[in-house]
Design a protein around this motif. Sequence first.
Motif, short mmCIF file in Angstrom:
data_model
loop_
_atom_site.label_atom_id
_atom_site.label_comp_id
_atom_site.label_asym_id
_atom_site.label_seq_id
_atom_site.Cartn_x
_atom_site.Cartn_y
_atom_site.Cartn_z
N LEU A 63 0.60 -1.31 -0.14
CA LEU A 63 0.06 0.01 0.02
C LEU A 63 0.86 1.46 -0.07
CD1 LEU A 63 -2.79 -1.02 2.47
CD2 LEU A 63 -2.79 -1.28 0.24
N ASP A 64 2.41 1.25 0.04
CA ASP A 64 3.21 2.13 0.12
C ASP A 64 2.63 3.23 1.00
OD1 ASP A 64 5.31 3.81 -0.71
OD2 ASP A 64 4.23 4.59 -2.48
N THR A 65 2.49 2.89 2.20
CA THR A 65 2.16 3.83 3.35
C THR A 65 3.11 4.58 3.81
OG1 THR A 65 2.56 2.32 5.15
CG2 THR A 65 0.33 2.04 4.06
N GLY A 66 4.11 4.77 3.16
CA GLY A 66 5.20 5.85 3.67
C GLY A 66 4.78 7.22 2.96
N GLU B 169 6.31 12.03 6.33
CA GLU B 169 6.73 11.84 7.53
C GLU B 169 7.12 10.38 8.05
OE1 GLU B 169 2.59 11.11 6.85
OE2 GLU B 169 3.71 12.76 6.52
N GLY B 170 7.35 9.57 6.99
CA GLY B 170 7.80 8.13 7.21
C GLY B 170 6.92 7.08 7.12
N PRO B 171 7.04 5.78 7.28
CA PRO B 171 6.01 4.76 7.01
C PRO B 171 4.97 4.82 8.13
CG PRO B 171 8.12 3.79 7.56
CD PRO B 171 8.46 5.22 7.36
N ALA B 172 3.64 4.44 7.76
CA ALA B 172 2.64 4.75 8.71
C ALA B 172 2.66 3.56 9.41
CB ALA B 172 1.30 4.40 7.97
N GLU B 173 2.33 3.60 10.86
CA GLU B 173 2.40 2.69 11.76
C GLU B 173 1.09 1.55 11.46
OE1 GLU B 173 2.53 1.60 16.31
OE2 GLU B 173 2.56 3.69 15.67
N ARG C 87 -9.09 0.22 4.82
CA ARG C 87 -9.70 1.18 3.78
C ARG C 87 -9.16 2.62 4.03
NH1 ARG C 87 -13.52 -2.38 0.83
NH2 ARG C 87 -13.85 -4.18 2.31
N GLU C 88 -8.82 3.00 5.29
CA GLU C 88 -8.43 4.30 5.67
C GLU C 88 -7.02 4.77 5.31
OE1 GLU C 88 -10.09 5.19 9.61
OE2 GLU C 88 -12.06 4.91 8.87
N ILE D 92 -13.03 -9.86 0.55
CA ILE D 92 -12.92 -8.43 0.53
C ILE D 92 -13.90 -7.61 1.24
CG2 ILE D 92 -13.48 -6.61 -1.62
CD1 ILE D 92 -12.54 -8.61 -3.28
N PRO D 93 -15.16 -8.04 1.31
CA PRO D 93 -16.19 -7.24 2.30
C PRO D 93 -15.94 -7.54 3.59
CG PRO D 93 -17.41 -9.16 1.38
CD PRO D 93 -16.21 -9.15 0.59
N GLN D 94 -15.26 -8.71 3.96
CA GLN D 94 -14.85 -9.03 5.38
C GLN D 94 -13.73 -8.05 6.22
OE1 GLN D 94 -14.89 -13.12 6.43
NE2 GLN D 94 -15.70 -13.71 4.39
N VAL D 95 -13.04 -7.54 5.05
CA VAL D 95 -11.62 -6.89 5.58
C VAL D 95 -12.03 -5.28 6.00
CG1 VAL D 95 -9.56 -5.92 5.21
CG2 VAL D 95 -10.27 -8.24 4.19
N GLU D 96 -11.97 -5.11 7.42
CA GLU D 96 -12.08 -3.75 7.81
C GLU D 96 -10.69 -3.26 8.21
OE1 GLU D 96 -15.62 -2.54 9.86
OE2 GLU D 96 -16.68 -3.85 8.68
#
Length: 100
Positions: free
Chosen positions: A21-24, A27-31, A39-40, A69-73
């Motif tokens: 998801l390339d969450t960096g 400010e750096g990578p997301a925790e 989804r957020e 897919i719909p089960q993942v929150e």
Amino acid sequence: MDTRLSPRERDQLHSLIREKLDTGGAEGPAEIRDTTMVRELPGVDSMMLLRLLGAVELGFEVNLGFQAIPQVETVQDIERLICESRAARRERVLTAGGRP
């Protein structure tokens, strides 16, 4: 049924999520935590979630299927799905007379 991954596997899952998801950001990578709402996370849409679940299937050698897919929150939901897939595979093997 065990619904938790080992600490090493949990770290692997969190790393996989950060990578796919390339969450960096600046400010750096997301925790990533168990309660992180997938989804957020930055850049997540339905196609990105599908790619992530495909990477989870390959990385953890499980079959989640489209019904996941719909089960993942949250991240914990992905962990639970991995454990459920492993349990289902063990049950199939045992039913067929094999060893898990």
